[in-house]
Design an enzyme around this catalytic site. Sequence first.
Site, PDB file in Angstrom:
ATOM      1  N   ASP A 161       0.833  -1.199   0.000  1.00 16.92           N
ATOM      2  CA  ASP A 161       0.000   0.000   0.000  1.00 16.92           C
ATOM      3  C   ASP A 161       0.870   1.252   0.000  1.00 16.92           C
ATOM      4  OD1 ASP A 161      -2.192  -1.668   0.186  1.00 16.92           O
ATOM      5  OD2 ASP A 161      -2.281  -1.530   2.371  1.00 16.92           O
ATOM      6  N   ASP A 190      -0.275  -2.913  -5.310  1.00 16.30           N
ATOM      7  CA  ASP A 190      -1.518  -3.133  -4.573  1.00 16.30           C
ATOM      8  C   ASP A 190      -2.260  -1.808  -4.434  1.00 16.30           C
ATOM      9  OD1 ASP A 190      -3.512  -4.392  -3.179  1.00 16.30           O
ATOM     10  OD2 ASP A 190      -2.234  -5.175  -1.608  1.00 16.30           O
ATOM     11  N   ARG A 243     -11.780  -0.010  -7.335  1.00 17.41           N
ATOM     12  CA  ARG A 243     -11.605   0.418  -5.939  1.00 17.41           C
ATOM     13  C   ARG A 243     -11.357   1.921  -5.854  1.00 17.41           C
ATOM     14  NH1 ARG A 243      -8.054  -4.415  -2.987  1.00 17.41           N
ATOM     15  NH2 ARG A 243      -9.274  -6.152  -3.835  1.00 17.41           N
TER      16      ARG A 243
END
Length: 526
Positions: A161, A190, A243
Site C-alpha cells: 500500500d 496493490d 476500488r
Amino acid sequence: MKRPVAFRLHAAAAAMALAAGTGVVLSMPQASAATGGATGYATQNGGTTGGAGGQTVRATTGTQIHAALCGRATSSTPLIIQVEGTVNHANTAKVSGTSCNTADGVIELKQISNVTLVGVGAGAVFDQLGIHIRESSNIIIQNVTVKNVKKSGSPVSNGGDAIGMESGVRNVWVDHVTLEASGGESEGYDGLFDMKDDTKYVTLSYSILRNSGRGGLVGSSETELSNGFITYHHNLYDNIDSRAPLLRGGTAHMYNNHYRRINESGINSRAGAHAKVDNNYFEDSKDVLGTFYTTAAGYWQVSGNVFDNVTWSARTSDHNPAGPNPQSNTTVSIPYAFTLDSAGCVPDVVARTAGAAKGLLVSDGSCTPQTPSPTPTQTTPTPAPTQTTPTPGPTTPTPGPTQPGGTNLSIGAGSDGSSKADGTSYGNVRDGNLSTYWSPAGTTGSVSIKWGSATTVSSLAIREAAGATGAIGSWKVLNGDTGAVLTSGSGAGVITIPRTTLQKLTFQIVSSSGTPRVAEFETYAG
C-alpha cells in the site's frame, strides 16, 4: 462548459530544524501544517490536529523520520516532521526507542499519536516505500508523493500500500498528497489508500490517485466490517482500474471528486456500506458507482453528480451498477459542515488544487476566479551534518506600519492566558488603555484574545507598558483553536500573520529581559 474555480491557501509549515547524521535536531514549533484545519470525518471523534503545538524537526531520510519519532518524550508527545528530498529503502532503517515502533524499509507510524508528517515546499517523495499507520491516532500526512510501492514478494516491497491503515486507527487526515503506481496487481502493485481492521474517522482531501489497478479499500473482506466514517473530497482518481474506493460496510462521503478513466469499476459500495455521493464529476469511465463482484449489496445516496461519457454494464447477480440513471437507495446523515462546489467546475477545482506541490490550495466553493492568499515565507536552513544544536532563535518580521488600519477587534472580545502576575489582568490587554497591562507570573507566558464566533485576523499589534519597552524578547503567534504557529519573531510592535479565521489568537512570549508588560494586544482584519 467548465467554469473556473476560486481557491484559497492553507497556511503551510514555515520554520525548519536541521538534520544531523542519522538523528534529528528539534526546535521549538515554528509552524504546523494546514492551519485551516482538517475537514470531513477527521473533524469528528475529538478532531484531528496532528502534531500542532509540538516541536518541529526537519528530516531528509526515512531513518531521520524514525529517529524523530523515537526521540519524543512519549509516544503521544506532539511532533511535526517536515520532510524534504527523496525517502527510499536505502535511507530508511529501523530506529529503536520507548516512544516508537519502527521497521526497516517502511515509514512506520505504529502505536503513536499526535504526529504531522508534511513535505516542505514542493513536497517530499517516498520512492517505492510506503507509509504504514498501525494502532495510531491523530495523524496528519500532507504535501508528499508516494510512488511505485510494490506488494509483498516483490524484489523491493513493504506490503504494497502507498498509504495503509489498520488495527484500531483513529483520526487521520491525508491532504494534498500524490499517490501513484505504474501498473496493476499483475505488475506487483496493490492499493494506493487502504483502511482495514477497525479504522475510523479518516479524511482524504485534495489528493491525486493515479495509474494503479486499485485505488483503495475500506475493509479487507466481506466479514471485516469494523471500518467507516471516511470522507473523500476534491481528489482526482485518474487511470484507476477499480476500488475508487471499495467499501465493505461503514459510511463514506464522496464529494467534489474528479473521476477520470475509471477502467472497470469505481465507487464499489458493498456488504452493507452506505455512500453519500455529492457533486462529483465522472468522466470517460465505466461503472463508476454500484455493487460489484459480490451479491452482498451496498447502498448509496446520490445528488448533483455529472456523468460525462460514462458507460454502464448490464446487471447480473454479482454485478449491480447504479447507472445508467443513478438513483438513491438510502439516505446518509453527515454530522459535519461542508460546502459543495458545483459539479460542473470540479475538474477545474481539482486540477488547480489536488496533489503535492500545489501550494496547499483549496477551494472556497464559489467556482469564481480568485487570487490566492500569499504563502507564508519559508526559510531553508543550510545543511550542517555536524550540527548538534538548533539554529538561533526566530527572525524578526519586517516591520509593518505604526498602526494597522481598521477596527481593533480585541475591544469587546474575551481574553485568557497561561498565568498572570499579581495586580495584572488578562482583560487589560483589550481595554484600550496603555496605562494598564498584563504580565506573566514569570518572565515568559502567553495571553490570548477570544471571540464568541469565527473572526478573521491578518495582523496584530503588541503594545508594551511604559517602563517596560524592549522587555519582550522572542515570541510566537498561535492559532488558539488548533495550536498551529502562524508566525514568530522578537520585540513588540505590529505583526502580520497569514489571514486566518479563528476564535482564539494567542501571543506566546518565549524569552524576555525581565518581566514583560503587555498593555494592549490589538487585532485587525485588514
